[in-house]
Scaffold this motif. Structure first.
Motif, PDB file in Angstrom:
ATOM      1  N   ALA A 271       0.652  -1.196   0.588  1.00  0.00           N
ATOM      2  CA  ALA A 271       0.050   0.073   0.350  1.00  0.00           C
ATOM      3  C   ALA A 271       0.988   1.242  -0.055  1.00  0.00           C
ATOM      4  O   ALA A 271       1.791   1.632   1.116  1.00  0.00           O
ATOM      5  N   THR A 272       0.609   2.169  -0.900  1.00  0.00           N
ATOM      6  CA  THR A 272       1.407   3.246  -1.180  1.00  0.00           C
ATOM      7  C   THR A 272       1.131   4.274   0.219  1.00  0.00           C
ATOM      8  O   THR A 272       0.449   4.365   0.922  1.00  0.00           O
ATOM      9  N   GLU A 273       1.692   5.339   0.212  1.00  0.00           N
ATOM     10  CA  GLU A 273       2.036   6.499   0.793  1.00  0.00           C
ATOM     11  C   GLU A 273       0.369   6.891   0.441  1.00  0.00           C
ATOM     12  O   GLU A 273      -0.041   7.161  -0.982  1.00  0.00           O
ATOM     13  N   PRO A 274      -0.909   7.448   0.951  1.00  0.00           N
ATOM     14  CA  PRO A 274      -1.970   8.619   0.668  1.00  0.00           C
ATOM     15  C   PRO A 274      -1.231   9.070  -1.223  1.00  0.00           C
ATOM     16  O   PRO A 274       0.090  10.481  -0.567  1.00  0.00           O
ATOM     17  N   LEU A 275      -1.870   9.289  -1.937  1.00  0.00           N
ATOM     18  CA  LEU A 275      -1.008  10.247  -3.279  1.00  0.00           C
ATOM     19  C   LEU A 275      -2.261  11.260  -3.052  1.00  0.00           C
ATOM     20  O   LEU A 275      -3.354  12.268  -2.468  1.00  0.00           O
ATOM     21  N   THR A 276      -0.827  12.830  -3.584  1.00  0.00           N
ATOM     22  CA  THR A 276      -1.691  13.911  -3.306  1.00  0.00           C
ATOM     23  C   THR A 276      -3.035  13.927  -3.875  1.00  0.00           C
ATOM     24  O   THR A 276      -2.454  13.666  -5.201  1.00  0.00           O
ATOM     25  N   ASP A 277      -3.108  15.440  -4.120  1.00  0.00           N
ATOM     26  CA  ASP A 277      -4.173  15.385  -5.433  1.00  0.00           C
ATOM     27  C   ASP A 277      -3.517  15.284  -6.797  1.00  0.00           C
ATOM     28  O   ASP A 277      -4.091  15.072  -8.746  1.00  0.00           O
ATOM     29  N   GLU A 278      -2.132  16.082  -7.094  1.00  0.00           N
ATOM     30  CA  GLU A 278      -1.641  16.592  -8.349  1.00  0.00           C
ATOM     31  C   GLU A 278      -1.271  14.490  -8.342  1.00  0.00           C
ATOM     32  O   GLU A 278      -1.009  14.097 -10.089  1.00  0.00           O
ATOM     33  N   GLN A 279      -0.573  14.116  -7.578  1.00  0.00           N
ATOM     34  CA  GLN A 279      -0.136  12.762  -8.182  1.00  0.00           C
ATOM     35  C   GLN A 279      -1.439  12.113  -8.837  1.00  0.00           C
ATOM     36  O   GLN A 279      -1.072  10.788  -9.402  1.00  0.00           O
ATOM     37  N   LEU A 280      -2.931  11.898  -7.894  1.00  0.00           N
ATOM     38  CA  LEU A 280      -3.794  11.712  -8.269  1.00  0.00           C
ATOM     39  C   LEU A 280      -4.227  11.588  -9.794  1.00  0.00           C
ATOM     40  O   LEU A 280      -5.219  10.720 -10.245  1.00  0.00           O
ATOM     41  N   ALA A 281      -3.609  12.890 -10.064  1.00  0.00           N
ATOM     42  CA  ALA A 281      -4.167  13.956 -11.345  1.00  0.00           C
ATOM     43  C   ALA A 281      -3.470  12.775 -12.677  1.00  0.00           C
ATOM     44  O   ALA A 281      -3.947  13.098 -13.783  1.00  0.00           O
ATOM     45  N   ARG A 282      -2.401  12.518 -11.957  1.00  0.00           N
ATOM     46  CA  ARG A 282      -1.419  11.786 -13.849  1.00  0.00           C
ATOM     47  C   ARG A 282      -1.558  10.954 -13.394  1.00  0.00           C
ATOM     48  O   ARG A 282      -1.342  10.519 -14.899  1.00  0.00           O
ATOM     49  N   ILE A 283      -2.876   9.930 -12.862  1.00  0.00           N
ATOM     50  CA  ILE A 283      -2.764   9.152 -13.545  1.00  0.00           C
ATOM     51  C   ILE A 283      -4.797   8.554 -13.735  1.00  0.00           C
ATOM     52  O   ILE A 283      -5.262   7.828 -14.018  1.00  0.00           O
TER      53      ILE A 283
END
Length: 468
Positions: A271-283
């Motif tokens: 399990a990853t660390e919580p993704l930031t909004d910017e990281q989540l937007a990449r995928i």
């Protein structure tokens, strides 16, 4: 031939990503109530052995069917500590580990099994709403992705059979952006995602509210049936009841007859660390579907409520001797392989790190879905063998156990699936040889455009094959 997951990944990236990961289930890192161990002797109308999903659903529904019934649950460790607190949290409608697996075994019942599976999933959602269970439930649907050319045809065929909506390469990457995706199949109604440990803990809370007694750190050691009663001897005392449900799943059954029917196969998860909004937007992943690829050795992944990516599967490891042991969970080579596959799937997340790594044992039988039975003059019911898809099917399995104990003639108890047993696994060393040969063959099929070798074709012909 190579698959997309055979590509090299920088070892230093993997080292950095895993360096701070904690070796425990992310799901169990939540407040958990304590239930006292059994002390002395108690009597009950129904005793349930095991406080995972199956045992808790059985206790809850038994209390609701007959209010005032004295129900006791004994658990060797703590509520949710085993598979119920370690799985991916995919709540699938399928009772048969997928449509193809069901079709190959019960072709005359498959439409009924599919309907009962959807009714069970809808009923589970209704129970959660009715009881106000805080379990992070999301009815997101399931996205199955093709990562190899031959898998595209599989998904097109599945869509043609009504299993979902086919998505071409552009469409599937609009849903979740991965350079590995060649096509997708989206099934909007057949899957939900849930916080698995919260589900068990909230079921325990609902059980207590319904009058059920739960005893933790109370391992059942033997089973006796004197007269018309059932006696469960434990490390902390004894429960005498009129009926029993055995919900021990991957752990050795109190009924010796069942001990060759299942084997423990270890599954591993990151399990990853919580993704930031910017990281989540990449995928992308705006619709938060559960995702799985369609190889024989497949990955499953989903977003948690706090936007961690839970990433598991691929390696399914059987250890000689069919034991469940804590040290089997420490398998660095598998965690490194999972991390490599994560970065091949999402190279745009190279700055993401893993917060947790863990493993758990899956109760696997030779038909890859649950089997049931009665023992000791119909006073004891049991169910085993969910093979990794038990989050939803365990509720159905519990209801079947209660129907069987009641002697009820229902759609569930009339199923051939319920009335028949799978072929047992052979003793060692044959079990280890056969299981590992089949696993090697499945890997070879993934590397041979899906073509199955003689061993897999023979298992298919004997009704022992598996189509994930």
């Amino acid at each position: 031939m190579q698959t997309v997951f055979d590509a090299a990944v920088d070892a230093t990236l993997i080292d950095a990503a895993l360096a701070a990961s904690v070796p425990e289930s992310m799901w169990l890192d939540v407040p958990r109530p304590q239930f006292a161990p059994l002390a002395g002797e108690v009597t009950a109308d129904l005793v349930v052995v095991g406080a995972g999903y199956t045992g808790l659903w059985a206790a809850l529904h038994a209390a609701e069917r007959q209010p005032g019934r004295r129900i006791v649950v004994v658990e060797s460790d703590r509520v949710a500590w085993a598979a119920s607190g370690r799985n991916g949290g995919f709540v699938e409608a399928s009772l048969t580990h997928g449509l193809e697996n069901g079709k190959s075994r019960w072709p005359n019942e498959i439409e009924l099994l599919e309907r009962l599976g959807m009714e069970n999933l809808d009923g589970m959602q209704a129970d959660i709403d009715r009881l106000g269970l805080d379990v992070d439930w999301q009815r997101t649907g399931m996205l199955t992705v093709a990562t190899e050319p031959h898998q595209v045809t599989w998904l097109q065929d599945a869509a043609g059979a009504g299993e979902g909506h086919f998505l071409d390469e552009h469409a599937v990457r609009e849903e979740v952006r991965s350079p590995t995706y060649r096509a997708g199949l989206f099934s909007p109604d057949t899957c939900a995602i849930v916080h698995p440990a919260k589900l068990a803990l909230e079921l325990a809370r609902a059980c207590v509210a319904a009058g059920v007694q739960i005893f933790e750190h109370t391992r059942a050691t033997s089973l006796e049936t004197p007269g018309s009663s059932v006696g469960v001897q434990t490390t902390a005392g004894r429960v005498t009841a009129q009926q029993a449900v055995l919900a021990t799943n991957v752990f050795p059954s109190l009924l010796r007859r069942n001990r060759l029917h299942t084997v423990p196969v270890y599954d591993y998860v990151l399990a990853t660390e919580p993704l930031t909004d910017e990281q989540l937007a990449r995928i992308g992943w705006r619709h938060r579907q559960g995702v799985g690829d369609c190889a024989n050795q497949f990955h499953y992944y989903r977003l948690s409520a706090d936007n961690r990516i839970v990433w598991g599967g691929y390696d399914a490891v059987y250890h000689f001797g069919r034991k469940v042991k804590r040290h089997y969970e420490d398998r660095p080579q598998t965690y490194r392989r999972l991390a490599a596959h994560f970065f091949l799937t999402f190279p745009q997340l190279a700055d993401v790190r893993f917060g947790y790594r863990w493993a758990g044992a899956i109760d696997t039988n030779t038909r890859f879905c649950a089997h049931w039975g009665l023992a000791r003059g119909g006073r004891i019911a049991y169910v085993n063998g969910f093979t990794g898809l038990g989050v939803g099917a365990s509720r159905f399995g519990a209801d079947v156990c209660l129907d069987l104990l009641d002697g009820a003639d229902t759609e569930r108890t009339r199923l051939e699936m319920v009335r028949t047993k799978p072929m047992p696994f052979p003793p060692e060393p044959l079990a280890s040889i056969g299981i590992n040969a089949a696993r090697w063959s499945l890997d070879r099929a993934d590397h041979s455009a899906g073509h199955r070798n003689v061993l897999l074709r023979t298992l298919d012909a004997l009704g022992l094959g598996f189509d994930s």
